[in-house]
Design a protein around this motif. Structure first.
Motif, PDB file in Angstrom:
ATOM      1  N   GLY A   1       1.010  -1.147  -0.041  1.00 32.81           N
ATOM      2  CA  GLY A   1       0.044  -0.150   0.209  1.00 32.81           C
ATOM      3  C   GLY A   1       0.936   1.071   0.099  1.00 32.81           C
ATOM      4  O   GLY A   1       1.875   1.138  -0.214  1.00 32.81           O
ATOM      5  N   ARG A   2       0.424   2.418   0.125  1.00 37.07           N
ATOM      6  CA  ARG A   2       0.773   3.585   0.272  1.00 37.07           C
ATOM      7  C   ARG A   2       1.648   4.003  -1.197  1.00 37.07           C
ATOM      8  O   ARG A   2       2.400   4.944  -0.888  1.00 37.07           O
ATOM      9  N   GLY A   3       1.429   3.272  -2.119  1.00 35.12           N
ATOM     10  CA  GLY A   3       2.139   3.581  -3.271  1.00 35.12           C
ATOM     11  C   GLY A   3       1.639   2.956  -4.590  1.00 35.12           C
ATOM     12  O   GLY A   3       0.501   2.354  -4.522  1.00 35.12           O
ATOM     13  N   PHE A   4       2.634   2.937  -5.526  1.00 39.36           N
ATOM     14  CA  PHE A   4       2.116   2.300  -6.823  1.00 39.36           C
ATOM     15  C   PHE A   4       3.019   0.923  -7.128  1.00 39.36           C
ATOM     16  O   PHE A   4       3.242   0.570  -8.172  1.00 39.36           O
ATOM     17  N   VAL A   5       3.638   0.262  -5.965  1.00 36.48           N
ATOM     18  CA  VAL A   5       4.248  -0.848  -6.353  1.00 36.48           C
ATOM     19  C   VAL A   5       3.386  -2.139  -5.807  1.00 36.48           C
ATOM     20  O   VAL A   5       2.833  -2.097  -4.757  1.00 36.48           O
ATOM     21  N   CYS A   6       3.447  -3.006  -6.727  1.00 36.21           N
ATOM     22  CA  CYS A   6       2.630  -4.378  -6.353  1.00 36.21           C
ATOM     23  C   CYS A   6       3.755  -5.570  -6.718  1.00 36.21           C
ATOM     24  O   CYS A   6       4.268  -5.178  -7.767  1.00 36.21           O
ATOM     25  N   TYR A   7       3.475  -6.457  -5.962  1.00 37.14           N
ATOM     26  CA  TYR A   7       4.291  -7.830  -6.203  1.00 37.14           C
ATOM     27  C   TYR A   7       3.802  -8.984  -6.800  1.00 37.14           C
ATOM     28  O   TYR A   7       2.598  -9.039  -6.109  1.00 37.14           O
ATOM     29  N   TYR A   8       4.502  -9.735  -7.225  1.00 41.40           N
ATOM     30  CA  TYR A   8       4.121 -11.231  -7.529  1.00 41.40           C
ATOM     31  C   TYR A   8       4.349 -11.816  -5.888  1.00 41.40           C
ATOM     32  O   TYR A   8       5.699 -11.513  -5.402  1.00 41.40           O
ATOM     33  N   ALA A   9       3.548 -12.583  -5.346  1.00 40.45           N
ATOM     34  CA  ALA A   9       3.690 -13.212  -3.957  1.00 40.45           C
ATOM     35  C   ALA A   9       3.856 -14.762  -4.388  1.00 40.45           C
ATOM     36  O   ALA A   9       2.950 -15.039  -4.743  1.00 40.45           O
ATOM     37  N   PHE A  10       4.771 -15.456  -3.753  1.00 39.69           N
ATOM     38  CA  PHE A  10       4.934 -16.738  -3.776  1.00 39.69           C
ATOM     39  C   PHE A  10       4.695 -17.263  -2.432  1.00 39.69           C
ATOM     40  O   PHE A  10       5.460 -16.758  -1.423  1.00 39.69           O
ATOM     41  N   LEU A  11       3.749 -18.202  -1.929  1.00 40.87           N
ATOM     42  CA  LEU A  11       3.467 -18.639  -0.837  1.00 40.87           C
ATOM     43  C   LEU A  11       4.013 -20.027  -0.678  1.00 40.87           C
ATOM     44  O   LEU A  11       3.719 -21.033  -1.175  1.00 40.87           O
ATOM     45  N   CYS A  12       5.211 -20.195   0.182  1.00 36.72           N
ATOM     46  CA  CYS A  12       6.114 -21.304   0.024  1.00 36.72           C
ATOM     47  C   CYS A  12       6.095 -21.789   1.678  1.00 36.72           C
ATOM     48  O   CYS A  12       6.325 -21.317   2.522  1.00 36.72           O
ATOM     49  N   PRO A  13       5.729 -23.136   1.632  1.00 38.38           N
ATOM     50  CA  PRO A  13       5.865 -24.029   2.731  1.00 38.38           C
ATOM     51  C   PRO A  13       7.205 -24.450   3.046  1.00 38.38           C
ATOM     52  O   PRO A  13       7.913 -24.917   2.084  1.00 38.38           O
ATOM     53  N   VAL A  14       7.765 -24.297   4.203  1.00 39.86           N
ATOM     54  CA  VAL A  14       9.196 -24.690   4.640  1.00 39.86           C
ATOM     55  C   VAL A  14       9.193 -25.570   5.904  1.00 39.86           C
ATOM     56  O   VAL A  14       8.592 -25.148   6.734  1.00 39.86           O
TER      57      VAL A  14
ATOM     58  N   TRP B   1       5.434 -20.873   6.921  1.00 36.31           N
ATOM     59  CA  TRP B   1       5.100 -20.324   5.377  1.00 36.31           C
ATOM     60  C   TRP B   1       6.044 -19.179   5.312  1.00 36.31           C
ATOM     61  O   TRP B   1       6.038 -18.305   6.164  1.00 36.31           O
ATOM     62  N   LEU B   2       6.624 -19.225   3.925  1.00 39.03           N
ATOM     63  CA  LEU B   2       7.330 -17.739   3.774  1.00 39.03           C
ATOM     64  C   LEU B   2       6.481 -17.155   2.484  1.00 39.03           C
ATOM     65  O   LEU B   2       6.091 -17.932   1.722  1.00 39.03           O
ATOM     66  N   LEU B   3       6.469 -16.021   2.815  1.00 44.39           N
ATOM     67  CA  LEU B   3       5.953 -15.070   1.668  1.00 44.39           C
ATOM     68  C   LEU B   3       7.242 -14.566   0.817  1.00 44.39           C
ATOM     69  O   LEU B   3       7.759 -13.589   1.590  1.00 44.39           O
ATOM     70  N   LYS B   4       7.435 -14.821  -0.289  1.00 45.87           N
ATOM     71  CA  LYS B   4       8.550 -14.150  -1.140  1.00 45.87           C
ATOM     72  C   LYS B   4       7.902 -13.153  -2.205  1.00 45.87           C
ATOM     73  O   LYS B   4       7.030 -13.645  -3.043  1.00 45.87           O
ATOM     74  N   LEU B   5       8.557 -12.132  -2.191  1.00 49.52           N
ATOM     75  CA  LEU B   5       7.715 -11.021  -3.163  1.00 49.52           C
ATOM     76  C   LEU B   5       8.725 -10.664  -4.127  1.00 49.52           C
ATOM     77  O   LEU B   5      10.216 -10.634  -3.942  1.00 49.52           O
ATOM     78  N   THR B   6       8.424 -10.351  -5.218  1.00 45.30           N
ATOM     79  CA  THR B   6       9.156 -10.195  -6.352  1.00 45.30           C
ATOM     80  C   THR B   6       8.167  -9.169  -7.525  1.00 45.30           C
ATOM     81  O   THR B   6       7.118  -9.421  -7.703  1.00 45.30           O
ATOM     82  N   ASP B   7       9.216  -8.453  -8.229  1.00 44.60           N
ATOM     83  CA  ASP B   7       8.509  -7.749  -9.195  1.00 44.60           C
ATOM     84  C   ASP B   7       9.537  -7.793 -10.628  1.00 44.60           C
ATOM     85  O   ASP B   7       9.100  -6.932 -11.566  1.00 44.60           O
ATOM     86  N   THR B   8      10.490  -8.653 -10.522  1.00 48.22           N
ATOM     87  CA  THR B   8      11.414  -8.989 -11.570  1.00 48.22           C
ATOM     88  C   THR B   8      11.550 -10.186 -11.827  1.00 48.22           C
ATOM     89  O   THR B   8      12.024 -11.162 -11.176  1.00 48.22           O
ATOM     90  N   LYS B   9      11.736 -10.400 -13.204  1.00 49.83           N
ATOM     91  CA  LYS B   9      11.807 -11.965 -13.663  1.00 49.83           C
ATOM     92  C   LYS B   9      13.193 -11.872 -14.482  1.00 49.83           C
ATOM     93  O   LYS B   9      13.601 -10.932 -14.904  1.00 49.83           O
ATOM     94  N   ILE B  10      13.805 -12.834 -13.797  1.00 51.02           N
ATOM     95  CA  ILE B  10      15.296 -13.082 -14.485  1.00 51.02           C
ATOM     96  C   ILE B  10      15.208 -13.460 -15.970  1.00 51.02           C
ATOM     97  O   ILE B  10      14.433 -14.157 -16.813  1.00 51.02           O
TER      98      ILE B  10
END
Length: 263
Positions: free
Chosen positions: A188-201, A209-218
């Motif tokens: 929130g508070r801006g114009f950035v939105c992420y893909y979120a990966f919900l990963c069990p560990v 559970w880990l929440l991994k955020l990314t906006d960049t694809k390799i």
């Protein structure tokens, strides 16, 4: 920071905290000094360009700055001075240089962008994500995470025993299937939105559970061709000339056994 996980099977409120870290490569506090004199050396933020805006007029003002030696009171030429930036903050101003309070302006501020065709599009800041909803089709192979640059990682957990059971049942299922959930997330508070990966560990008999955020694809720009396997000619030994045929070995073994029996 509360967050709700919602899937086809569960709906659980969890706590969200940044993951801890353990520095594996030592990073000592590196300092600098001159070899010839031993004097300390530091890297500072020097002001490369600046301007003064006339409030209420929107004009850039011409400046005449006098620099004074605080000990003697004498003027120091600007050519002998370096302007160092210690602190800064952002202020909202209009086209005439009037200071605006972003909170007080509220809905009077409109956000927009201009696309490559020159057309304007009005937008609004993202709201903070409160529900992480993952439908069945959004559970994908865990290897998909390797295709992205992860910007931040959070632990999702709860203290409620019933919810722990629900989270574990989902984690166990996804660990066996080697899958992770995919959703969108924004602070929130801006114009950035992420893909979120919900990963069990699982670690040492415990899970989270880990929440991994990314906006960049390799993007791989330097893939190399796999060399073709060139067959190397090998001169094989004439097996039948060096070794007896299998039938001869069998016959020899039978003959030896017959001789031992008769004796």
């Amino acid at each position: 920071m509360p967050l709700r996980i919602k899937t086809a099977g569960i709906e659980v409120d969890v706590k969200m905290k940044p993951v801890g870290n353990e520095i594996m490569v030592p990073q000592p506090d590196i300092k600098m000094r001159r070899l010839d004199t031993g004097d300390a050396v530091e890297k500072v933020r020097a002001v490369a360009d600046r301007r003064f805006l006339w409030i209420g007029h929107g004009k850039d003002l011409a400046t005449e700055t006098r620099l004074i030696d605080p000990d003697t009171g004498k003027e120091v030429p600007s050519s002998e001075a370096l302007e160092i930036l210690n602190h800064y903050n952002y202020r909202l101003v209009d086209s005439k240089g009037n200071l605006l309070d972003e909170k007080e302006m509220g809905d009077l501020i409109e956000y927009y962008y201009v696309d490559e065709k020159g057309e304007e599009h009005v937008v609004k800041p993202y709201d903070r994500t409160e529900v992480l909803e993952i439908p069945p089709e959004n559970w994908v192979p865990s290897t998909i995470v390797d295709e992205f640059v992860v910007k931040a990682v959070y632990e999702l957990y709860t203290d409620k025993k019933l919810d722990i059971v629900k989270l574990w049942e989902l984690a166990e299922k996804m660990l066996k299937e080697d899958k992770v959930g995919v959703a969108l997330y924004s602070h929130g508070r801006g114009f950035v939105c992420y893909y979120a990966f919900l990963c069990p560990v699982m670690v040492e008999g415990k899970f989270v559970w880990l929440l991994k955020l990314t906006d960049t694809k390799i993007r791989l720009d330097h893939l190399m061709e796999i060399p073709a396997k060139i067959p190397i000619p090998v001169k094989e030994a004439p097996t039948l000339e060096r070794l007896p045929p299998v039938q001869l070995i069998v016959a020899t073994a039978k003959k030896k056994k017959k001789q031992e029996t008769s004796s």
